[in-house]
Design an enzyme around this catalytic site. Structure first.
Site, short mmCIF file in Angstrom:
data_model
loop_
_atom_site.label_atom_id
_atom_site.label_comp_id
_atom_site.label_asym_id
_atom_site.label_seq_id
_atom_site.Cartn_x
_atom_site.Cartn_y
_atom_site.Cartn_z
N SER A 197 0.89 -1.12 0.04
CA SER A 197 -0.02 0.07 -0.04
C SER A 197 0.95 1.21 -0.09
O SER A 197 0.33 2.51 0.13
CB SER A 197 -0.82 -0.13 1.18
OG SER A 197 -0.13 -0.06 2.47
N ASN B 60 -1.28 -1.65 13.77
CA ASN B 60 -2.73 -1.49 13.50
C ASN B 60 -3.04 -0.27 14.21
O ASN B 60 -3.98 0.84 14.05
CB ASN B 60 -3.36 -2.53 14.02
CG ASN B 60 -3.26 -3.76 13.55
OD1 ASN B 60 -2.53 -4.02 12.53
ND2 ASN B 60 -3.55 -5.12 14.16
N THR C 4 -39.86 26.58 -8.82
CA THR C 4 -40.11 25.31 -8.44
C THR C 4 -40.35 24.41 -9.58
O THR C 4 -40.94 24.99 -10.36
CB THR C 4 -41.30 25.39 -7.29
OG1 THR C 4 -42.41 25.72 -8.08
CG2 THR C 4 -41.12 26.33 -6.13
N HIS C 5 -39.82 23.20 -9.45
CA HIS C 5 -40.07 22.31 -10.54
C HIS C 5 -39.40 22.91 -11.96
O HIS C 5 -39.94 22.44 -12.91
CB HIS C 5 -41.81 21.92 -10.81
CG HIS C 5 -42.35 21.69 -9.43
ND1 HIS C 5 -42.51 20.39 -9.12
CD2 HIS C 5 -42.93 22.47 -8.77
CE1 HIS C 5 -43.12 20.37 -7.79
NE2 HIS C 5 -43.53 21.82 -7.65
N SER D 113 -14.36 24.11 -27.50
CA SER D 113 -14.72 22.76 -28.36
C SER D 113 -13.59 22.41 -29.44
O SER D 113 -13.26 23.35 -29.96
CB SER D 113 -16.04 22.86 -28.95
OG SER D 113 -16.11 21.96 -29.84
N LYS E 190 -18.03 27.52 -29.58
CA LYS E 190 -18.42 27.21 -28.05
C LYS E 190 -17.66 27.75 -26.86
O LYS E 190 -16.35 27.96 -27.01
CB LYS E 190 -18.36 25.50 -28.10
CG LYS E 190 -19.31 24.85 -28.83
CD LYS E 190 -20.72 25.01 -28.39
CE LYS E 190 -20.95 24.50 -27.17
NZ LYS E 190 -21.08 23.20 -27.25
N ASN F 111 -17.53 26.31 -23.34
CA ASN F 111 -18.39 25.44 -22.37
C ASN F 111 -18.02 25.60 -20.77
O ASN F 111 -16.75 25.83 -20.52
CB ASN F 111 -17.86 23.88 -22.67
CG ASN F 111 -18.33 23.50 -24.30
OD1 ASN F 111 -19.18 24.04 -24.66
ND2 ASN F 111 -17.37 22.67 -24.90
N GLU G 78 -19.71 22.05 -14.82
CA GLU G 78 -19.98 20.79 -14.98
C GLU G 78 -19.47 19.87 -14.08
O GLU G 78 -19.75 18.61 -13.39
CB GLU G 78 -19.78 20.25 -16.36
CG GLU G 78 -20.65 21.03 -17.43
CD GLU G 78 -20.36 20.84 -18.89
OE1 GLU G 78 -19.34 21.34 -19.32
OE2 GLU G 78 -21.04 19.70 -19.42
N TYR H 135 -8.63 -5.78 14.00
CA TYR H 135 -8.22 -5.18 12.61
C TYR H 135 -8.52 -6.23 11.89
O TYR H 135 -8.17 -7.52 12.16
CB TYR H 135 -6.66 -4.91 12.90
CG TYR H 135 -5.87 -4.50 11.62
CD1 TYR H 135 -6.24 -3.05 11.08
CD2 TYR H 135 -5.39 -5.33 10.83
CE1 TYR H 135 -5.51 -2.89 9.91
CE2 TYR H 135 -4.91 -5.15 9.69
CZ TYR H 135 -5.01 -3.68 9.09
OH TYR H 135 -4.34 -3.44 8.03
N GLN I 115 -7.11 -1.50 5.26
CA GLN I 115 -6.12 -0.86 4.49
C GLN I 115 -6.67 -0.20 3.42
O GLN I 115 -6.24 1.09 2.88
CB GLN I 115 -5.13 -1.82 3.88
CG GLN I 115 -3.90 -1.25 3.00
CD GLN I 115 -2.82 -1.96 2.79
OE1 GLN I 115 -1.95 -2.50 3.78
NE2 GLN I 115 -2.98 -2.86 1.78
N LYS J 237 -8.01 4.06 3.03
CA LYS J 237 -7.29 5.14 2.23
C LYS J 237 -7.80 5.42 1.27
O LYS J 237 -7.76 6.68 0.59
CB LYS J 237 -5.91 5.19 2.72
CG LYS J 237 -5.37 5.17 4.41
CD LYS J 237 -3.77 4.73 4.43
CE LYS J 237 -3.86 3.15 4.78
NZ LYS J 237 -4.76 2.35 5.53
#
Ligand code: ARG
Length: 461
Positions: free
Chosen positions: A26, A113, A158-159, A281, A287, A289, A294, A321, A326, A329
């Site tokens: 790791s 541990n 709303t909506h 683009s 464009k 963007n 996003e 443990y 492990q 992380k």
């Protein structure tokens, strides 16, 4: 067979296979905790000296050796060896190369541990401190934009249907409130979830030396040691608490990102994003963007998965443990990195955003945003609200049929709707906004009041 000396080699006749080594290692993930691992080792060694488990001389030699290992990590001269399974193994191996036997005494009264559980909390505390600051920057950018846009009105939705006019400042302040709660959640993680040090729990049952866990806890900035050694090495609640806070923060930034995408569209055109936070683009020359917005919308998927991944990982594990842990992380670092990328980009994008208040005002000319205000007007003349709602609905229908707004209703339509003799009040967006005098509402005074309170709160951070 893979190369490298193992810290746990004594019991084994053969070495690990390469395939197992690759699965088990790791270091690539956890080496970023080197400074925290060294800090934990330093505190542990000092405590061993203070409690008479280690000699002063060994303690001094370990402290100097750890300084040298730390210097190698900071200047990039630390060389990972094939047997370095993880950061803990690597630091101890290098320390022992540098100082000999004293290095071999460092792990007295400690296990990887409790060591890793401690390192993760130390790393997370630093990360949370950085993110608290980044949330504050974003909140301040939103507050400045809000301060400049108390007068601007846009349709509130709303909506995703135009509903009632709101002040742009009011809209932006809604996100400040979300960030205020995010900040509080992160502070809770730092002050509560990260209060207790697992160090000294040993592998699972405690250690056979008269160690002083309060001393190491305080030296490392914790309030106290954990209460139960099995729980200390088996639990990852603090990581889960952080991931929950981060996931909720990203839900908020995702919604903000989505609104900016919609507002930046040609159809809506409520905002012009700066060149610095947009991209072109490869095929369409015209464009611009809203990529940053996003990506702000998108990143929540990762962080919510990180939260759900961590919880699924820990669920069903028997005490104490297990190597499964492990993987914690992977989820934690992914979320930390994601939030660290996201917050400054979002703050920069909002700082440079130019709100098209002219287009917002034009969108408020939609003839029906003041329908509730007309109903409220009838209520003030003594009508029950439900009857007023019905009558205004009839008038909206008649106006829609003729293609005019409510303000242009003629007296025949007003009479047919059951409002004979009623003189329509001014049905402007400004009048509608100013009518919303309830606390937290969109009238100028209430918005300024909200801004002042939010500014004071953010100022205390
Ligand atoms: N790399 C391990 C982890 O991150 C450290 C603990 C290893 N403990 C053990 N008993 N093998 O969880």
């Amino acid at each position: 067979m893979s190369d490298g000396v193992r810290l746990w080699g004594g019991r084994f006749e053969g070495g690990p296979s390469e395939a197992f080594d690759r699965l088990n290692a790791s270091f690539a993930v956890d080496s970023r905790m080197w400074a925290h691992d060294i800090a934990g080792s330093r505190a542990h060694a000092q405590m061993l000296v203070a409690t008479g488990v280690l000699s002063d001389e060994d303690g001094k030699s370990i402290a100097d050796g750890l300084d040298r290992v730390a210097a190698e990590f900071s200047d990039g001269s630390f060389f990972v060896q094939p047997g370095d399974e993880d950061i803990h193994t690597a630091v101890e191996r290098r320390l022992t190369e540098l100082i000999g036997d004293a290095g071999r005494r460092l792990h007295t009264g400690r296990s990887r541990n409790d060591q890793v559980a401690t390192d993760v909390l130390l790393y997370l505390r630093d990360a949370v401190d950085g993110q608290l600051a980044a949330v504050a920057v974003l909140a301040n950018v939103l507050l400045s934009q809000a301060e400049r846009h108390v007068e601007a009105l846009l349709p509130g939705y709303t909506h995703l249907q135009r509903a009632q006019p709101v002040r742009l400042a009011h809209h932006l302040l809604a996100y400040v409130q979300m960030l205020i709660r995010d900040h509080r959640r992160l502070r809770l993680v730092r002050d509560e979830s990260l209060a207790e040090a697992p160090l000294g729990a040993g592998a699972l049952s405690g250690v056979g030396f008269p160690i002083d866990r309060q001393m190491t806890a305080e030296a490392l900035g914790f309030v106290r040691p954990t209460a139960n050694s099995l729980d200390s090495v088996a639990s990852r609640d603090a990581v889960a608490d952080y991931l929950h806070a981060a996931a909720t923060l990203c839900v908020h930034t995702s919604r903000l990102g989505e609104e900016l995408v919609i507002w930046a569209s040609d159809e809506v055109g409520f905002v012009e994003l700066s060149d610095a936070f947009t991209s072109g683009s490869s095929m369409l020359p015209q464009k611009k963007n809203p990529d940053a917005a996003e990506l702000a919308r998108a990143k929540v998927a990762r962080v919510v998965s990180d939260y759900s991944g961590l919880q699924s990982l820990v669920a069903k594990l028997p005490l104490a443990y297990n190597k499964d842990l492990q993987e914690d992380k992977h989820f934690l670092f992914d979320a930390i990195d994601t939030v660290e990328l996201l917050l400054p980009a979002l703050a920069g994008m909002l700082e440079g955003a130019v709100f098209r208040t002219d287009r917002m005002a034009a969108a408020c000319q939609d003839g029906y945003l003041a329908a509730t205000d007309l109903a409220d007007h009838l209520v003030r003349a003594g009508w029950p609200f439900r009857r007023a709602h019905e009558a205004v609905g009839l008038l909206v229908r008649a106006c829609l049929a003729r293609g005019v707004g409510l303000a242009d209703a003629n007296s025949a339509e007003i009479t047919d709707a059951g409002m004979a003799g009623i003189v329509l009040p001014a049905l402007t967006a400004e009048a509608s906004a100013e009518a919303k005098v309830s606390a937290g509402g969109t009238s100028r005074a209430r918005v300024i009041e909200q801004w002042d309170a939010a500014r004071a709160e953010v100022g205390r951070w």
